[in-house]
Scaffold this active site. Structure first.
Site, PDB file in Angstrom:
ATOM      1  N   ASN A 200       0.829  -1.206   0.000  1.00  0.00           N
ATOM      2  CA  ASN A 200       0.000   0.000   0.000  1.00  0.00           C
ATOM      3  C   ASN A 200       0.860   1.250   0.000  1.00  0.00           C
ATOM      4  O   ASN A 200       1.022   1.907  -1.025  1.00  0.00           O
ATOM      5  CB  ASN A 200      -0.947  -0.006   1.198  1.00  0.00           C
ATOM      6  CG  ASN A 200      -2.043   1.045   1.082  1.00  0.00           C
ATOM      7  OD1 ASN A 200      -1.910   2.018   0.371  1.00  0.00           O
ATOM      8  ND2 ASN A 200      -3.130   0.847   1.796  1.00  0.00           N
ATOM      9  N   ASP A 201       1.438   1.585   1.141  1.00  0.00           N
ATOM     10  CA  ASP A 201       2.157   2.858   1.270  1.00  0.00           C
ATOM     11  C   ASP A 201       3.341   2.967   0.315  1.00  0.00           C
ATOM     12  O   ASP A 201       3.640   4.046  -0.190  1.00  0.00           O
ATOM     13  CB  ASP A 201       2.653   3.035   2.707  1.00  0.00           C
ATOM     14  CG  ASP A 201       1.498   3.073   3.691  1.00  0.00           C
ATOM     15  OD1 ASP A 201       0.445   3.616   3.334  1.00  0.00           O
ATOM     16  OD2 ASP A 201       1.651   2.535   4.799  1.00  0.00           O
ATOM     17  N   ILE A 202       4.046   1.856   0.070  1.00  0.00           N
ATOM     18  CA  ILE A 202       5.269   1.923  -0.726  1.00  0.00           C
ATOM     19  C   ILE A 202       4.991   2.122  -2.207  1.00  0.00           C
ATOM     20  O   ILE A 202       5.921   2.344  -2.989  1.00  0.00           O
ATOM     21  CB  ILE A 202       6.132   0.660  -0.521  1.00  0.00           C
ATOM     22  CG1 ILE A 202       5.371  -0.586  -0.984  1.00  0.00           C
ATOM     23  CG2 ILE A 202       6.562   0.540   0.931  1.00  0.00           C
ATOM     24  CD1 ILE A 202       6.218  -1.845  -0.963  1.00  0.00           C
TER      25      ILE A 202
ATOM     26  N   SER B   2      -1.834   1.124   7.760  1.00  0.00           N
ATOM     27  CA  SER B   2      -1.512   2.513   8.077  1.00  0.00           C
ATOM     28  C   SER B   2      -2.737   3.424   8.065  1.00  0.00           C
ATOM     29  O   SER B   2      -2.693   4.531   8.600  1.00  0.00           O
ATOM     30  CB  SER B   2      -0.478   3.056   7.084  1.00  0.00           C
ATOM     31  OG  SER B   2      -1.058   3.147   5.798  1.00  0.00           O
TER      32      SER B   2
END
Length: 480
Positions: free
Chosen positions: A408-410, A449
């Protein structure tokens, strides 16, 4: 003779620990490096048990059996997805050990000083004998070591407990601070230093000061890590690793154990270096990490337009069969689904069909540094096609298909496009620049997150919903 043997054994163990750390920097040498560490630790334990001043062998043997059995059981039961929280739990034990050693040292020191003030001669053994032989200057240094060991150990303990709770889902991963924020941490730190001065100068009850210092440090560790968001937990794990190393080094100084000093310094410095590297990878300020000063939003997030469009296995397989180049981006979702074996088989079939297949690994993919590399190595994915972010980011525009498995975040373009995002400025894998992007995830949730990902709404992105392992297994029979 005993001192010579112990010193020689400690030197060999230190070299083995250094070789172990060095070997862990590469996938090919990692297994050999683990054995270096195992042999070094076994040698260190034996040298300590049979070295000068050793005693209570039966009790020591019982403790080794209990600890070894517990470690074996935990290692057999813990899944790879649970390794981050296991590491955090181990850090907490190191911190707690430092607190106990510090208090024991002060108790023994008090006993020696009371005996010195009396007229009755007392013969000390073990650690107390070591304290009795120290000069006033060495006693002063001991007090500094005790203060640092207890303070760092207590911060490490509660910080690691909170990290464990967040990583295991027992505590919400969103950053939380009490009213007053960093001023509370600063106040607790200031009070700890003041009481440390009183303890060092011998004013007032030493044990009471150490108890209050411990409580203040417990609070600091708790409040620091509670104030860090889930997106930044990989950095937190490496930071706590560093803290535990310095706590161990403080124990070594207190006990007069050279190997413990060296080992603690190795862990502390390597953890600090890793934290710094990861901070650069996430565009974070290193000092802010140490102070728990990041992980929150700076304003309202940018609005996301469009919708998430789903695709089935037939559509993904068709795109893969037509593609010449494929990049796979693994994340924590792959670890949760234990999909690395299926991904490895997919890779084998695609390469057998003449396609170029590579893996893109972000420095903080998963919840532990190197998490994805270990999983892929376990699944026998060739090392030479596993590339770091800096090695592959420029190749995405020429890539036909990108498959994202539980990340997700990366891969979140908000890091570049939204200055109010909690991950603003963080270097990410620029997968949206590829021709087609398929995202394998269980549902439409935001993930650990809690940050929404605009990638999922882009025109060239399709959502491949379902368990990652099942989804990849559906593709395998369809690859020509």
């Amino acid at each position: 003779m005993e001192y010579g043997f112990t010193t020689a054994a400690y030197v060999v163990a230190s070299v083995l620990f250094i070789l172990s750390l060095g070997g862990l920097s590469g996938q090919e040498s990692a297994k050999r490096a683990i054995w270096y560490g195992i042999v070094g630790m076994a040698l260190a334990v034996l040298a300590t048990l049979f070295g000068p001043g050793a005693g209570n062998w039966f009790l020591s043997l019982v403790m080794i059996v209990i600890g070894g059995t517990g470690g074996w059981i935990v290692a057999k039961r813990v899944q790879m997805t649970e390794m981050p929280q296991l590491v955090a739990a181990m850090h907490s034990l190191v911190g707690l050990a430092a607190v106990f050693v510090g208090f024991n040292a002060q108790i023994e020191l008090g006993r020696v000083m009371r005996a010195a003030a009396s007229e009755v001669p007392v013969i000390f053994t073990g650690f107390a004998a070591l304290l009795a032989s120290r000069t006033p200057a060495e006693i002063a240094m001991l007090k500094i070591e005790v203060f640092l060991g207890i303070f760092i150990g207590a911060v490490t303990f509660t910080g690691s407990v909170v990290a464990f709770a967040k990583l295991s889902g027992r505590v919400d991963g969103k950053p939380k601070k009490l009213p007053g924020g960093h001023m509370l941490n600063a106040g607790a730190l200031g009070l700890s230093i003041l009481l440390g001065i009183l303890y060092f100068t011998g004013v007032g009850p030493a044990i009471l000061w150490l108890i209050v210092i411990t409580l203040m440090a417990f609070f600091i560790g708790y409040h620091l890590i509670m104030g860090i968001g889930g997106a930044d937990m990989p950095v937190v794990v490496s930071m706590l690793n560093s803290y535990s190393g310095w706590a161990a080094a403080a124990i070594g100084f207190t006990l007069g154990n050279d190997l413990l000093i060296v080992t603690g310094a190795l862990v502390g410095s390597s953890g600090a270096i890793l934290s710094y590297i990861m901070c650069k990878a996430m565009n974070r300020n290193f000092v802010s990490v140490i102070l728990g000063g990041f992980g929150g939003e700076t304003g309202p997030a940018a609005a996301i337009e469009g919708e998430q469009i789903a695709i089935d296995a037939d559509g993904v397989a068709s795109a893969l069969n037509e593609a010449d180049s494929v990049v796979i981006v693994p994340g924590y979702g792959m670890a949760v689904a234990q999909a690395q074996g299926a991904v490895s088989e997919l890779t084998r079939k695609l390469r057998a069909a003449g396609k170029t297949v590579r893996f893109a690994i972000h420095p903080v993919a998963g919840r532990l540094p190197g998490h994805m590399n270990v999983l892929l190595a376990e699944a026998k994915v060739p090392y030479d096609i596993v590339l770091e972010m800096d090695e592959i980011n420029e190749d995405f525009p020429s890539t036909d298909v990108v498959i994202i498995i539980g990340s997700n975040d990366i891969v979140n373009p908000a890091a570049q496009d939204d200055p109010n995002s909690p991950i603003a400025g963080m270097p990410v894998l620029e997968v949206w620049r590829a021709k087609q992007v398929f995202v394998s995830k269980r549902g439409q949730g935001t993930g650990y997150s809690g940050i929404e990902n605009p990638l999922f709404f882009k025109d060239n992105t399709r959502m491949f919903y379902g368990d990652a392992k099942d989804s990849i297994n559906k593709l395998l029979p369809m690859i020509d």
